[in-house]
Write an enzyme that holds these catalytic residues in place. Structure first.
Site, PDB file in Angstrom:
ATOM      1  N   GLY A  90      -3.434   0.592  17.768  1.00  6.93           N
ATOM      2  CA  GLY A  90      -2.656   0.298  16.569  1.00  6.93           C
ATOM      3  C   GLY A  90      -2.440   1.573  15.777  1.00  6.93           C
ATOM      4  O   GLY A  90      -3.334   2.420  15.711  1.00  6.93           O
ATOM      5  N   LYS A 141       0.808  -1.228   0.000  1.00  5.44           N
ATOM      6  CA  LYS A 141       0.000   0.000   0.000  1.00  5.44           C
ATOM      7  C   LYS A 141       0.842   1.279   0.000  1.00  5.44           C
ATOM      8  O   LYS A 141       0.440   2.274  -0.579  1.00  5.44           O
ATOM      9  CB  LYS A 141      -0.940   0.021   1.217  1.00  5.44           C
ATOM     10  CG  LYS A 141      -2.127  -0.916   1.076  1.00  5.44           C
ATOM     11  CD  LYS A 141      -3.069  -0.764   2.265  1.00  5.44           C
ATOM     12  CE  LYS A 141      -4.285  -1.655   2.098  1.00  5.44           C
ATOM     13  NZ  LYS A 141      -5.267  -1.475   3.152  1.00  5.44           N
ATOM     14  N   ASN A 174      -4.978   2.195  -1.657  1.00  4.24           N
ATOM     15  CA  ASN A 174      -5.567   0.850  -1.756  1.00  4.24           C
ATOM     16  C   ASN A 174      -6.295   0.668  -3.088  1.00  4.24           C
ATOM     17  O   ASN A 174      -6.800  -0.407  -3.376  1.00  4.24           O
ATOM     18  CB  ASN A 174      -6.520   0.564  -0.581  1.00  4.24           C
ATOM     19  CG  ASN A 174      -7.861   1.233  -0.748  1.00  4.24           C
ATOM     20  OD1 ASN A 174      -7.966   2.283  -1.384  1.00  4.24           O
ATOM     21  ND2 ASN A 174      -8.894   0.652  -0.180  1.00  4.24           N
ATOM     22  N   ASP A 218     -10.066   3.196   2.147  1.00  2.31           N
ATOM     23  CA  ASP A 218     -10.233   2.496   3.437  1.00  2.31           C
ATOM     24  C   ASP A 218     -10.884   3.401   4.484  1.00  2.31           C
ATOM     25  O   ASP A 218     -11.807   2.988   5.192  1.00  2.31           O
ATOM     26  CB  ASP A 218      -8.880   2.022   3.981  1.00  2.31           C
ATOM     27  CG  ASP A 218      -8.419   0.720   3.335  1.00  2.31           C
ATOM     28  OD1 ASP A 218      -9.265  -0.043   2.852  1.00  2.31           O
ATOM     29  OD2 ASP A 218      -7.192   0.485   3.324  1.00  2.31           O
TER      30      ASP A 218
HETATM   31  P1  NAP Z   1      -0.270  -3.002  10.183  1.00  4.76           P
HETATM   32  O1  NAP Z   1       0.183  -1.921   9.257  1.00  4.76           O
HETATM   33  O2  NAP Z   1       0.630  -4.144  10.489  1.00  4.76           O
HETATM   34  O3  NAP Z   1      -0.715  -2.260  11.550  1.00  4.76           O
HETATM   35  C1  NAP Z   1      -1.034  -2.908  12.749  1.00  4.76           C
HETATM   36  C2  NAP Z   1      -0.370  -2.137  13.864  1.00  4.76           C
HETATM   37  O4  NAP Z   1      -0.766  -2.683  15.129  1.00  4.76           O
HETATM   38  C3  NAP Z   1       1.162  -2.221  13.797  1.00  4.76           C
HETATM   39  O5  NAP Z   1       1.714  -0.932  13.984  1.00  4.76           O
HETATM   40  C4  NAP Z   1       1.483  -3.153  14.938  1.00  4.76           C
HETATM   41  O6  NAP Z   1       2.754  -2.918  15.489  1.00  4.76           O
HETATM   42  C5  NAP Z   1       0.401  -2.789  15.929  1.00  4.76           C
HETATM   43  N1  NAP Z   1       0.226  -3.785  16.972  1.00  4.76           N
HETATM   44  C6  NAP Z   1       0.387  -5.129  16.887  1.00  4.76           C
HETATM   45  N2  NAP Z   1       0.135  -5.685  18.100  1.00  4.76           N
HETATM   46  C7  NAP Z   1      -0.179  -4.688  18.943  1.00  4.76           C
HETATM   47  C8  NAP Z   1      -0.529  -4.638  20.325  1.00  4.76           C
HETATM   48  N3  NAP Z   1      -0.571  -5.743  21.070  1.00  4.76           N
HETATM   49  N4  NAP Z   1      -0.792  -3.433  20.880  1.00  4.76           N
HETATM   50  C9  NAP Z   1      -0.711  -2.313  20.140  1.00  4.76           C
HETATM   51  N5  NAP Z   1      -0.389  -2.289  18.826  1.00  4.76           N
HETATM   52  C10 NAP Z   1      -0.121  -3.464  18.236  1.00  4.76           C
HETATM   53  O7  NAP Z   1      -1.625  -3.654   9.631  1.00  4.76           O
HETATM   54  P2  NAP Z   1      -2.859  -2.877   8.949  1.00  4.76           P
HETATM   55  O8  NAP Z   1      -2.725  -2.933   7.494  1.00  4.76           O
HETATM   56  O9  NAP Z   1      -3.002  -1.569   9.608  1.00  4.76           O
HETATM   57  O10 NAP Z   1      -4.061  -3.860   9.347  1.00  4.76           O
HETATM   58  C11 NAP Z   1      -4.451  -4.004  10.697  1.00  4.76           C
HETATM   59  C12 NAP Z   1      -5.700  -4.856  10.817  1.00  4.76           C
HETATM   60  O11 NAP Z   1      -6.791  -4.216  10.166  1.00  4.76           O
HETATM   61  C13 NAP Z   1      -5.582  -6.239  10.178  1.00  4.76           C
HETATM   62  O12 NAP Z   1      -6.245  -7.168  11.003  1.00  4.76           O
HETATM   63  C14 NAP Z   1      -6.310  -6.075   8.863  1.00  4.76           C
HETATM   64  O13 NAP Z   1      -6.840  -7.296   8.388  1.00  4.76           O
HETATM   65  C15 NAP Z   1      -7.420  -5.114   9.290  1.00  4.76           C
HETATM   66  N6  NAP Z   1      -7.946  -4.346   8.137  1.00  4.76           N
HETATM   67  C16 NAP Z   1      -9.277  -4.441   7.890  1.00  4.76           C
HETATM   68  C17 NAP Z   1      -9.817  -3.723   6.843  1.00  4.76           C
HETATM   69  C18 NAP Z   1     -11.287  -3.830   6.554  1.00  4.76           C
HETATM   70  O14 NAP Z   1     -11.703  -3.453   5.457  1.00  4.76           O
HETATM   71  N7  NAP Z   1     -12.093  -4.296   7.473  1.00  4.76           N
HETATM   72  C19 NAP Z   1      -8.996  -2.886   6.050  1.00  4.76           C
HETATM   73  C20 NAP Z   1      -7.633  -2.800   6.353  1.00  4.76           C
HETATM   74  C21 NAP Z   1      -7.116  -3.547   7.416  1.00  4.76           C
HETATM   75  P3  NAP Z   1       3.991  -3.807  14.916  1.00  4.76           P
HETATM   76  O15 NAP Z   1       4.105  -3.503  13.459  1.00  4.76           O
HETATM   77  O16 NAP Z   1       5.146  -3.332  15.737  1.00  4.76           O
HETATM   78  O17 NAP Z   1       3.597  -5.245  15.166  1.00  4.76           O
END
Ligand code: NAP
Length: 278
Positions: free
Chosen positions: A127, A67, A88, A103
């Site tokens: 997050g 992305k 996206n 998004d």
């Molecule tokens: P990402 O870029 O990896 O972001 C997730 C963040 O959460 C990272 O900064 C991560 O830190 C942090 N994190 C992990 N464990 C944590 C904890 N215990 N406490 C606090 N922060 C924590 O992923 P993303 O693309 O943002 O996606 C995140 C989630 O959203 C996924 O489950 C994805 O499937 C979902 N999502 C859903 C949609 C939808 O349409 N419904 C769209 C986009 C994303 P680290 O990198 O240091 O681990």
């Protein structure tokens, strides 16, 4: 009209529900178009994007981990996507690539459909990764009272909060470095944008005692439909929503960007629900 090709790039993409959703919409509107999956490794990204038009592809969705990286291959970027720092959705027109991020707006559309108006509200986000940036920018545009963000990686939090503070003066932004500091017990909305909750073995990040009847808990995760966080929230009498509606509306908005036509929302909603049952 010749056959149009759309699709999803990312790694992995095999379990994506997007082909079902978009192909159902194309069929409903009788558009000669097909949505495919394009899995590939990072070293193939540049070649793929530079040759999108030559491959006859009219538009793509972009997911993890491309992305942010995809931005450097665009000819034009929508200001919202630029602020989020990620795309996206890419539209190809006359050989040029234009990037968008649906998004955040998709999240907002579902949030409002769930009966929540962010204006004047106290919001907490778990997050600070890619999805959080989209959600936070969208929420900030609706003038909440305050927006607090927590992530285990404090650098991401600080970067996001300082960017948002410049762009949206008048809103109180806080980068939080410990979970209790999120003040969930005084918040109107908590959004989980971490992947914690996707696996059965994942612990719930939030202690039940902080959840209350006046809060909406929105988990971006939609599979499982009810994460431990949402289950506990329901038990505490809080309102809950999962990310299936966000997935739907980011797709609806992408479809409309690509085709210029009104998306058949209910057909797309049904296609997603059926896909999840499989
Ligand atoms: P990402 O870029 O990896 O972001 C997730 C963040 O959460 C990272 O900064 C991560 O830190 C942090 N994190 C992990 N464990 C944590 C904890 N215990 N406490 C606090 N922060 C924590 O992923 P993303 O693309 O943002 O996606 C995140 C989630 O959203 C996924 O489950 C994805 O499937 C979902 N999502 C859903 C949609 C939808 O349409 N419904 C769209 C986009 C994303 P680290 O990198 O240091 O681990």
């Amino acid at each position: 009209m010749s056959q149009q090709i759309y699709g999803l790039i990312g790694n992995p993409v095999a379990h994506s529900l997007s082909p079902r959703m978009h192909n159902a919409a194309f069929a409903q509107l009788k558009l000669p178009a097909e949505y495919k999956l394009f899995p590939f490794k990072e070293e193939e990204l540049a070649d793929f994007l530079k040759n999108l038009a030559a491959k006859g592809i009219s538009g793509i969705n972009v997911t993890i981990p491309y992305k942010e990286k995809a931005i450097s291959y665009l000819d034009k970027i929508d200001p919202l996507a630029e602020l989020i720092g990620a795309v996206n959705t890419i539209k190809v027109s006359e050989g040029k690539l234009e990037g968008f991020n649906t998004d955040g707006e998709g999240f907002l559309k579902h949030l409002e459909e769930s009966g929540f108006d962010p204006q004047g509200k106290k919001i907490a986000i778990l997050g600070a990764g890619g999805a959080c940036r989209a959600v936070a920018v969208a929420l900030a545009g609706r003038k909440p009272k305050s927006l607090a963000v927590f992530d285990i990686d404090n650098r991401k939090v600080e970067k996001l909060v300082s960017e948002l503070s410049v762009k949206f003066p008048g809103i109180s932004f806080a980068g939080i470095n410990s979970l209790p500091g999120l003040n969930i017990n005084q918040s109107d909305l908590l959004v989980n944008t971490t992947p914690i909750g996707m696996r059965e073995s994942d612990a719930c990040l939030i202690d039940a005692k902080f959840l209350h009847q006046g809060i909406l808990i929105y988990d971006l995760i939609y599979n499982p439909a009810e994460t431990k966080l949402l289950k506990i929230a329901k038990e505490r009498g809080a309102k809950t929503a999962n990310g299936l509606g966000m997935l739907l509306y980011q797709g609806v908005l992408a479809f409309e960007i690509w085709t210029g036509k009104k998306a058949p929302v209910e057909v797309m909603r049904r296609a997603l629900a059926e896909g999840l049952k499989k």
